[in-house]
Design a protein around this motif. Structure first.
Motif, PDB file in Angstrom:
ATOM      1  N   UNK A 175     -47.507  49.721  25.925  1.00 60.86           N
ATOM      2  CA  UNK A 175     -47.716  51.175  25.904  1.00 60.86           C
ATOM      3  C   UNK A 175     -47.646  51.639  24.453  1.00 60.86           C
ATOM      4  N   UNK A 209     -57.117  59.395  22.346  1.00 61.17           N
ATOM      5  CA  UNK A 209     -56.654  59.613  23.716  1.00 61.17           C
ATOM      6  C   UNK A 209     -56.869  58.349  24.554  1.00 61.17           C
ATOM      7  N   UNK A 240     -54.443  55.339  24.844  1.00 63.95           N
ATOM      8  CA  UNK A 240     -53.265  55.343  25.716  1.00 63.95           C
ATOM      9  C   UNK A 240     -53.589  54.872  27.131  1.00 63.95           C
ATOM     10  N   UNK A 241     -54.840  54.498  27.387  1.00 62.54           N
ATOM     11  CA  UNK A 241     -55.213  54.182  28.766  1.00 62.54           C
ATOM     12  C   UNK A 241     -55.638  52.728  28.947  1.00 62.54           C
ATOM     13  N   UNK A 281     -53.533  49.805  27.955  1.00 60.32           N
ATOM     14  CA  UNK A 281     -52.533  48.833  27.506  1.00 60.32           C
ATOM     15  C   UNK A 281     -52.463  47.566  28.361  1.00 60.32           C
TER      16      UNK A 281
END
Lengths: 118, 205, 666
Positions: free
Chosen positions: C285, C329, C332-333, C335
């Motif tokens: 993350x 952005x 973050x999606x 990982x």
């Protein structure tokens, strides 16, 4: 000497309109009352076993979200007015990331648990 | 009603550069708080994923004292309110009233810490230590991190009481109180999630 | 008295006499340190360093110190790389010259250093130097916080260096996956060093990032809207946001691992209800946004360098801004793509695989924007531009292999092979390091008033690029052949030739680094002939070139008023690049303070004491940190005024330099 970093300029004994302070006090009282109400409702639902299982989780989750919004509004003075746009943007962006990270983590870890132990 | 520039305490600024300074520091502090919020969110996710990992040890339903949790919730909520009262007094320039409300807030904060320590010691005497299971590790760490924040907040209030006594309600003092207010209310926000996620789901179980 | 109380776990056995190579490394560090201290003393430079540098809160000086830290750590990290390439070139059917344990320490410290103590300080250094100048600001929002950020990063780096001399470093790789890094499998202090260094440096980075976010949001020159900001500032903003929101992941993963190790908790243990998979989850993350923290500012550098050396405006500024935000952005999606093989079902893997492939879209858009910026421009091939062109060509290869890896079934084949190693070096060396080198060459004349030597710069460039291809293309091949990462030795004779080619590549990079050192020496020696105080060395388009080189402490005597993008280019086109007012106002700047340095020193002590379980010292360090924070809040005289007469004199000297340059030109 004082300036943009430090200093000890006065300004604290400027006359203040009482009406504004009264409004502020009222806002904090509103915040307290609503928060107490929401807290009592959440604890009541659980302790007196009015709801249980997923229904309880959903309702107390909703109550928590409402209380967070209430506290943002009345205690932290975050609202939709134009002058606080940047703070609001920051908070909403953080909310989105929390949703992604927490939701993603629970999805991933739940899925792994299920496949390993289920 | 004059337009509010920042969250928290509304400061009336004698000079425009003061307003600018407050705007910059408050925005910076918000950024820090949001980073902190992510930290807590990840610990919440960890806790949620470990609730069932009791490794043969006691579960939350066997351990948690909902009465104590309710008391903690009320104490913390009241302290948030009394800080608000201090903020209003500060805005009116009433130094003594502001200090008094801060003292009340400090006492409530210490009371909260006392309640939390009582809960911890009761758990540990029952043999439920952070080393017992993954579930208890995550419980203790989540609550302790929140408690650590409360402790920092209490120390900060103490320092600010001293600064009010020494400097009066000077601009830097007011600016710091503004940020302390954000921090203190933030503690309560985190606590809402704690009682909703940690304590309430196990009562009915 | 019990010596354990006084020294914790620290005994004479901690000295590295277990292997001659480790002892040699330690001796190099110690002798190097002694030599530097001796040199400073001999030059009687301590007072100068203390007053001008160590206690400074000037963002320009902090930026330079960050870059110096990064270059020193680059040397250390590169020595690790050379040792690995040498080991793998020899170790076919024999044990090579490194023990497995030592080899593991080497690759762990290589990764940790290159990411956290070379890449991060390098880009934060460049951001520190350039962002306020590009914004037309006199300072950053929080100068002291900025200094604390630097010294905490330095404290983390010092802990990694200390592990070379006292004790050992982690053998768990730069990711430190448990359960291997739990106390039961890694009982030495190595993992503790790794955790403490990362937690301390991570705190420093968070503070610096907060400072940049506020600076960019609140300190822009009058009239400069967000969409009039130079693209480098946009990438700095996005990287800082990523740092603020991603680093908590590292703090939680590292902190919980430390709690397992120190207090016997069960977050990531095999027994007691621990969940090792949550570590990978938390670490990545943080870890994936971290990749973009490293790469985005380099994209910003390329977006500054390419238009300047194409003598055109940047193509598709708006698109580049939106692409940067999209990447921030989306980062973050994705990982989970770092652990596709952990066993999640096909739905989970498919979701994260698709998100990963989607990120390639805004990145591709950027590549086209840079190419179209060059299209029909009048290109000049100075070293910053060379690095940029090499970046575009090489980075596209790395991007393609990344898209391959984003497909879960293929990842099952490539996972943990050298194909992956080749891929991420292929992203980070061109994507980050070439960008940092381009920025270093591009802004060096701004920071010091004289340029870097071009001849040696070109030599360094060619050695680096050739070395890069020789070192990493064979690793793709080895990955296809099934060679896994982190092998101390192997018994497949057909692999060896590729490892030898890779080692030759590493030697070419070594020549590149030597050329860079020579370049620096030559440039300093020739500075009298090449000095250029006037400021606009390359014909830059952004505001940092509208000041003298180096800029004065207060950056701008008169704050520029900005109404367009590329403000300085527009001002030059209108014939009014500089403002010379009748009289100057006195300006307020922060006073020097030792708080930042003391913070760093205390954090180092705290880390060291915790590693060795010296609890009294750790307690003292914590009391010191709390005490200095409180004491500082009582300080009132924290700024000083630069008188108008002094400013007038400085500005006059600069004006004369500009006039002299114009005279030379005519």
């Amino acid at each position: 000497m004082s300036g943009p970093w430090e200093g000890n300029a006065g300004g604290h004994n400027l006359p203040q309109p009482n009406a504004e302070a009264r409004q502020e006090r009222a806002a904090y009282l509103w915040g307290l009352s609503l928060a107490l109400l929401l807290t009592a409702a959440a604890f009541g639902l659980a302790v007196f076993k009015i709801l249980a299982g997923p229904a309880l989780l959903a309702v107390i989750g909703l109550l928590a979200v409402i209380q967070v919004v209430v506290q943002f509004r009345f205690f932290l003075h975050i609202d939709l007015s134009k002058s606080k746009r940047e703070d609001l943007q920051l908070i909403l962006f953080t909310g989105l990331l929390i949703l992604i990270m927490v939701g993603g983590s629970l999805w991933i870890l739940g899925n792994l648990d299920q496949r390993m132990m289920g | 009603m004059s337009e509010r520039q920042h969250p928290g305490i509304n400061l009336t600024h004698a000079r425009p550069q003061d307003a600018r300074h407050a705007e910059v520091t408050v925005f910076g502090f918000w950024t820090f708080l949001m980073s902190d919020a992510i930290l807590f969110a990840l610990l919440f996710a960890t806790y949620a994923s470990m609730v069932s990992r009791t490794a043969g040890g006691p579960s939350g339903a066997e351990l948690f004292d909902i009465g104590n949790a309710f008391l903690e919730t009320i104490v913390l909520l009241l302290s948030s309110f009394t800080f608000g009262m201090a903020a209003v007094a500060l805005k009116e320039g009433r130094q003594r009233a502001a200090s008094l409300w801060l003292v009340v807030t400090l006492l409530l904060g210490l009371g909260f810490l006392g309640l939390e320590l009582r809960e911890f010691s009761s758990l540990i005497t029952q043999g439920a230590t952070p080393q017992t299971s993954g579930f208890l590790s995550s419980f203790f760490v989540l609550l302790s991190l929140h408690g650590l924040h409360a402790l920092v907040g209490c120390i900060w209030i103490g320092v600010m009481l001293a600064q009010i006594a020494i400097f009066g309600l000077s601009r830097p003092v007011r600016s710091r109180l503004l940020r302390l207010g954000l921090f203190w209310h933030f503690l309560d926000l985190v606590w809402i999630v704690i009682f909703t996620l940690v304590y309430l789901p196990v009562v009915s179980a | 008295m019990n010596p354990d109380l006084l020294f914790g776990k620290l005994t004479l056995d901690a000295l590295p006499f277990y292997s001659p190579i480790a002892a040699g490394g330690a001796a190099t560090i110690v002798l190097g340190g002694v030599a530097v201290v001796g040199l400073i003393t001999w030059l009687k430079a301590w007072t100068y360093l203390w007053t001008e540098w160590f206690t400074s809160t000037d963002h320009k000086k902090l930026g330079i110190m960050y870059v110096i830290l990064a270059l020193v750590m680059l040397l250390r990290g590169f020595v690790d790389a050379l040792m690995m390439r040498a080991q793998q070139a020899i170790a076919m059917g024999n044990e090579g010259y490194l023990t497995p344990d030592h080899f593991q320490q080497v690759f762990s410290s290589h990764g940790t250093i290159m990411i956290f103590f070379m890449g991060m300080p390098f880009l934060f250094g460049i951001m520190n130097y350039v962002v306020p100048l590009q914004l037309g600001a006199r300072d950053v929002a929080f100068p002291l916080l900025n200094a604390i950020g630097l010294w905490l990063t330095a404290a983390g780096a010092a802990l990694v260096m200390a592990s070379l001399v006292i004790g050992v470093f982690s053998t768990g790789g730069w990711t430190g996956y448990p359960p291997y890094t739990e106390l039961s499998y890694s009982p030495t202090v190595g993992v503790d060093y790794w955790i403490m260094a990362l937690l301390i440096a991570g705190t420093g980075t968070t503070l610096s990032a907060i400072n940049f976010i506020v600076t960019i949001y609140k300190m822009r020159a009058p009239g400069m809207g967000l969409m009039q900001m130079p693209l480098f500032c946009w990438t700095a903003l996005c990287a800082s946001l990523l740092a603020v929101f991603a680093l908590p992941g590292l703090t939680v993963a590292g902190g919980l691992l430390a709690l397992d190790r120190y207090l016997g908790m069960h977050f990531f243990t095999n027994d007691g209800g621990g969940n090792v998979m949550n570590y990978a989850n938390l670490f990545w993350i943080f870890g994936h946004p971290e990749v973009y923290i490293l790469i985005l500012p380099a994209f910003g550098v390329f977006s500054t360098v390419i238009p300047t050396f194409s003598q055109k405006r940047l193509f598709g500024y708006n698109v580049l801004v939106y692409a940067t935000m999209c990447i921030a952005v989306l980062s973050f999606t994705v990982w989970l793509h770092h652990f596709f093989t952990m066993g999640a079902d096909a739905n989970v893997n498919a979701f994260f695989g698709i998100m990963t492939a989607v990120i390639a879209v805004p990145t591709g858009v950027k590549v086209y924007d840079w190419i179209l910026t060059m299209y029909r421009g009048r290109l000049r091939f100075d070293t910053p531009m060379l690095w940029s062109i090499a970046f575009i060509l090489t980075f596209v290869i790395g991007g393609m292999t990344g898209v391959i890896l984003s497909i879960p079934p293929l990842d099952y084949v490539f996972h943990n092979t050298l194909f992956l190693i080749a891929h991420f070096h292929n992203m980070l060396i061109p994507g980050m390091l070439f960008g940092l080198f381009a920025g270093y060459a591009y802004w060096f004349p701004k920071a010091f008033g004289f340029p870097l030597d071009e001849t040696w710069g070109r030599r360094a460039f060619w050695f680096w690029v050739v070395g890069f291809y020789l070192a990493f293309m064979p690793l793709y091949v080895l990955g296809f052949m099934g060679a896994v990462r982190r092998m101390t030795y192997y018994d497949q004779p057909e692999w060896q030739v590729y490892f030898i080619i890779a080692a030759i590549g590493a030697l070419s990079v070594l020549l590149g680094i030597v050329s860079q050192i020579i370049q620096l020496v030559v440039s300093i020696r020739n500075r009298a002939q090449t000095a250029n105080l006037a400021g606009d060395h390359w014909g830059g388009q952004t505001l940092e070139w509208s000041t003298s080189s180096p800029p004065p402490e207060y950056n701008f005597a008169v704050l520029p008023t900005v109404c367009t993008l590329d403000a300085f280019q527009v001002a030059k086109d209108m014939g009014t690049p500089h403002l010379w007012p009748e009289r100057y106002e006195p300006l307020e700047v922060p006073r020097n303070t030792m708080v930042g340095l003391v913070f760093g020193a205390l954090a180092f002590l705290l880390g060291f004491a915790t590693v060795w379980h010296i609890w009294w010292l750790a307690g003292l360090a914590i009391i010191g940190i709390v005490g200095i924070t409180i004491a500082r809040s009582f300080a009132t005289e924290t700024t000083r005024i630069i008188p108008a007469s002094e400013i007038a004199l400085t500005e006059l000297r600069w004006k004369q330099a500009i006039l002299a340059q114009q005279g030379d030109a005519q």
